[in-house]
Write an enzyme that holds these catalytic residues in place. Sequence first.
Site, PDB file in Angstrom:
ATOM      1  N   ARG A 114       0.827  -1.229   0.000  1.00  0.00           N
ATOM      2  CA  ARG A 114       0.000   0.000   0.000  1.00  0.00           C
ATOM      3  C   ARG A 114       0.856   1.272   0.000  1.00  0.00           C
ATOM      4  O   ARG A 114       0.442   2.305   0.520  1.00  0.00           O
ATOM      5  CB  ARG A 114      -0.973   0.016   1.182  1.00  0.00           C
ATOM      6  CG  ARG A 114      -1.918  -1.157   1.158  1.00  0.00           C
ATOM      7  CD  ARG A 114      -3.089  -0.979   2.088  1.00  0.00           C
ATOM      8  NE  ARG A 114      -3.935  -2.162   2.011  1.00  0.00           N
ATOM      9  CZ  ARG A 114      -3.747  -3.260   2.724  1.00  0.00           C
ATOM     10  NH1 ARG A 114      -2.754  -3.331   3.590  1.00  0.00           N
ATOM     11  NH2 ARG A 114      -4.542  -4.284   2.585  1.00  0.00           N
ATOM     12  N   LYS A 136       2.050  11.593 -10.923  1.00  0.00           N
ATOM     13  CA  LYS A 136       1.097  10.780 -11.692  1.00  0.00           C
ATOM     14  C   LYS A 136       1.791   9.477 -12.078  1.00  0.00           C
ATOM     15  O   LYS A 136       2.870   9.502 -12.673  1.00  0.00           O
ATOM     16  CB  LYS A 136       0.649  11.515 -12.953  1.00  0.00           C
ATOM     17  CG  LYS A 136      -0.445  12.533 -12.698  1.00  0.00           C
ATOM     18  CD  LYS A 136      -1.017  13.036 -14.018  1.00  0.00           C
ATOM     19  CE  LYS A 136      -2.088  14.083 -13.764  1.00  0.00           C
ATOM     20  NZ  LYS A 136      -2.560  14.696 -15.019  1.00  0.00           N
ATOM     21  N   GLU A 178       7.085  19.085 -25.317  1.00  0.00           N
ATOM     22  CA  GLU A 178       6.594  19.433 -23.969  1.00  0.00           C
ATOM     23  C   GLU A 178       7.260  20.711 -23.462  1.00  0.00           C
ATOM     24  O   GLU A 178       6.635  21.528 -22.793  1.00  0.00           O
ATOM     25  CB  GLU A 178       6.877  18.305 -22.971  1.00  0.00           C
ATOM     26  CG  GLU A 178       5.959  17.116 -23.069  1.00  0.00           C
ATOM     27  CD  GLU A 178       4.522  17.361 -22.591  1.00  0.00           C
ATOM     28  OE1 GLU A 178       4.250  18.384 -21.935  1.00  0.00           O
ATOM     29  OE2 GLU A 178       3.675  16.514 -22.924  1.00  0.00           O
ATOM     30  N   LYS A 206       6.300  23.428 -13.402  1.00  0.00           N
ATOM     31  CA  LYS A 206       5.415  22.291 -13.138  1.00  0.00           C
ATOM     32  C   LYS A 206       5.213  22.114 -11.630  1.00  0.00           C
ATOM     33  O   LYS A 206       4.104  21.850 -11.174  1.00  0.00           O
ATOM     34  CB  LYS A 206       5.946  20.999 -13.780  1.00  0.00           C
ATOM     35  CG  LYS A 206       5.035  19.822 -13.455  1.00  0.00           C
ATOM     36  CD  LYS A 206       5.105  18.661 -14.386  1.00  0.00           C
ATOM     37  CE  LYS A 206       3.998  17.654 -13.966  1.00  0.00           C
ATOM     38  NZ  LYS A 206       3.952  16.462 -14.772  1.00  0.00           N
ATOM     39  N   GLU A 216      -5.393  17.393  -9.519  1.00  0.00           N
ATOM     40  CA  GLU A 216      -6.009  17.908 -10.739  1.00  0.00           C
ATOM     41  C   GLU A 216      -7.500  18.167 -10.570  1.00  0.00           C
ATOM     42  O   GLU A 216      -8.339  17.713 -11.363  1.00  0.00           O
ATOM     43  CB  GLU A 216      -5.759  16.959 -11.925  1.00  0.00           C
ATOM     44  CG  GLU A 216      -5.918  17.692 -13.247  1.00  0.00           C
ATOM     45  CD  GLU A 216      -5.345  16.930 -14.433  1.00  0.00           C
ATOM     46  OE1 GLU A 216      -4.151  16.565 -14.393  1.00  0.00           O
ATOM     47  OE2 GLU A 216      -6.095  16.712 -15.380  1.00  0.00           O
ATOM     48  N   ARG A 220      -4.282  22.197 -12.338  1.00  0.00           N
ATOM     49  CA  ARG A 220      -3.241  21.317 -12.885  1.00  0.00           C
ATOM     50  C   ARG A 220      -3.501  20.984 -14.358  1.00  0.00           C
ATOM     51  O   ARG A 220      -2.569  20.693 -15.110  1.00  0.00           O
ATOM     52  CB  ARG A 220      -3.145  20.029 -12.050  1.00  0.00           C
ATOM     53  CG  ARG A 220      -2.029  19.112 -12.549  1.00  0.00           C
ATOM     54  CD  ARG A 220      -1.693  18.009 -11.575  1.00  0.00           C
ATOM     55  NE  ARG A 220      -0.689  17.120 -12.151  1.00  0.00           N
ATOM     56  CZ  ARG A 220       0.059  16.282 -11.468  1.00  0.00           C
ATOM     57  NH1 ARG A 220      -0.078  16.198 -10.155  1.00  0.00           N
ATOM     58  NH2 ARG A 220       0.951  15.523 -12.076  1.00  0.00           N
ATOM     59  N   ASN A 224      -1.895  20.415 -19.478  1.00  0.00           N
ATOM     60  CA  ASN A 224      -2.308  19.713 -20.698  1.00  0.00           C
ATOM     61  C   ASN A 224      -2.491  20.672 -21.864  1.00  0.00           C
ATOM     62  O   ASN A 224      -3.194  20.346 -22.827  1.00  0.00           O
ATOM     63  CB  ASN A 224      -3.605  18.943 -20.439  1.00  0.00           C
ATOM     64  CG  ASN A 224      -3.349  17.760 -19.538  1.00  0.00           C
ATOM     65  OD1 ASN A 224      -2.451  16.955 -19.787  1.00  0.00           O
ATOM     66  ND2 ASN A 224      -4.085  17.684 -18.455  1.00  0.00           N
ATOM     67  N   HIS A 227      -2.648  19.459 -25.456  1.00  0.00           N
ATOM     68  CA  HIS A 227      -2.778  18.003 -25.403  1.00  0.00           C
ATOM     69  C   HIS A 227      -4.104  17.475 -25.963  1.00  0.00           C
ATOM     70  O   HIS A 227      -4.205  16.285 -26.238  1.00  0.00           O
ATOM     71  CB  HIS A 227      -2.616  17.506 -23.964  1.00  0.00           C
ATOM     72  CG  HIS A 227      -1.184  17.492 -23.500  1.00  0.00           C
ATOM     73  ND1 HIS A 227      -0.356  18.593 -23.592  1.00  0.00           N
ATOM     74  CD2 HIS A 227      -0.428  16.506 -22.946  1.00  0.00           C
ATOM     75  CE1 HIS A 227       0.834  18.281 -23.098  1.00  0.00           C
ATOM     76  NE2 HIS A 227       0.824  17.027 -22.709  1.00  0.00           N
ATOM     77  N   HIS A 231      -3.705  14.238 -28.177  1.00  0.00           N
ATOM     78  CA  HIS A 231      -4.187  12.874 -27.904  1.00  0.00           C
ATOM     79  C   HIS A 231      -4.978  12.342 -29.101  1.00  0.00           C
ATOM     80  O   HIS A 231      -4.847  11.174 -29.477  1.00  0.00           O
ATOM     81  CB  HIS A 231      -5.050  12.854 -26.640  1.00  0.00           C
ATOM     82  CG  HIS A 231      -4.251  13.081 -25.385  1.00  0.00           C
ATOM     83  ND1 HIS A 231      -4.758  13.703 -24.266  1.00  0.00           N
ATOM     84  CD2 HIS A 231      -2.962  12.773 -25.082  1.00  0.00           C
ATOM     85  CE1 HIS A 231      -3.823  13.763 -23.330  1.00  0.00           C
ATOM     86  NE2 HIS A 231      -2.724  13.204 -23.799  1.00  0.00           N
TER      87      HIS A 231
HETATM   88  N1  GLY Z   1       1.521  15.536 -17.465  1.00  0.00           N
HETATM   89  C1  GLY Z   1       0.563  16.385 -16.887  1.00  0.00           C
HETATM   90  C2  GLY Z   1       0.523  16.302 -15.402  1.00  0.00           C
HETATM   91  O1  GLY Z   1       1.428  15.765 -14.781  1.00  0.00           O
HETATM   92  O2  GLY Z   1      -0.421  16.766 -14.812  1.00  0.00           O
END
Ligand code: GLY
Length: 338
Positions: A114, A136, A178, A206, A216, A220, A224, A227, A231
């Site tokens: 965990r 993430k 990026e 970032k 997010e 956050r 993107n 993006h 995508h």
């Molecule tokens: N790659 C976008 C983020 O980490 O929120």
Amino acid sequence: MNAPLRRVTVPIEGRAYEVVVGLGAVAELPSLLPPTAKRIAVVSQEGVPVQIETTLPHEVFCIGQGEQHKTLATVGDLCRGFARMGLTRNDVVVGVGGGMVTDVAGFAAASYHRGVPVVHVSTTLLGMIDAAIGGKTGVNLPEGKNLVGAFWQPSGVICDLDALTTLPEREVRCGYGEMAKYHFLTGDDLLALDLTDRVARCVEIKAEVVASDEREGGRRAILNYGHTLAHALEIATEHRLAHGEAVAIGLIFAAHLANELGRIDIARVDEHFEVVGVAYGLATDIPRGLDADRLLDLMRKDKKALDGLTFVLDGPAGVEVVPGVADEPVLAALARML
Ligand code: GLY
């Protein structure tokens, strides 16, 4: 003499951590390991140009290359390996590689017992300025990319710029896609900075955004920028366009769409082209043969589209999330590029 290392803090309340950027930064790894760690599970891939040196007992687990190995089965294999070596919550996982390695290593660390600490040693430009920072983690399902995962902040991140000297040209381009994005999130002149400072500044930008909205809930999502079309392009080209290449085109599209919506003037659209197409030399055209209606349909299905067509767009208040965009301006912006 190498430029001095830069240390950037990701200031998440109660779990702040450091990102060390520069040539030879991997030598700083011991300073980022939890003091309780008695063993290390290293997760890496064949061909990764950085090996870690440690006096602690450790085992190296190499995961397969390619998105088809970014799976729950790989995470299961890693966790079984961690169990066999007797890894405990006091120990540490170290992910050494690009975004796929740090995403998978991070998710295995988040899941095993965990949650065990993880430190990332990022070896690609894209990983250094994006994937390894912000917690993430995740893997793919047959139904889609990154559909299973967890927010699991690392205890530290190393961005050793030595790794970039052997990075294939296409991977450098992907990193630039990026990196170009960060030019529009703040007013900084990133081009005036040398590579160490520019990577550190991208990390800092970032870090600030992540610390303000770790899960997010809102802000956050500005990370993107570019993006949504990216995508769609990745899917429509069956991944012949890599992520960073698609983001480059997506940034130009986002500028055209913001202009269609009256949010920015044409000079600002040109600025996007100057950075993406000229400064970074990235392709900015939508590949031939793609159909606007298909791209529109794919953008409607974007997992961030909670209220109709949703985009991250530049505007008078900077880059922000804009929900509920009508089809017409989107088709008009696509038409400018097709
Ligand atoms: N790659 C976008 C983020 O980490 O929120």
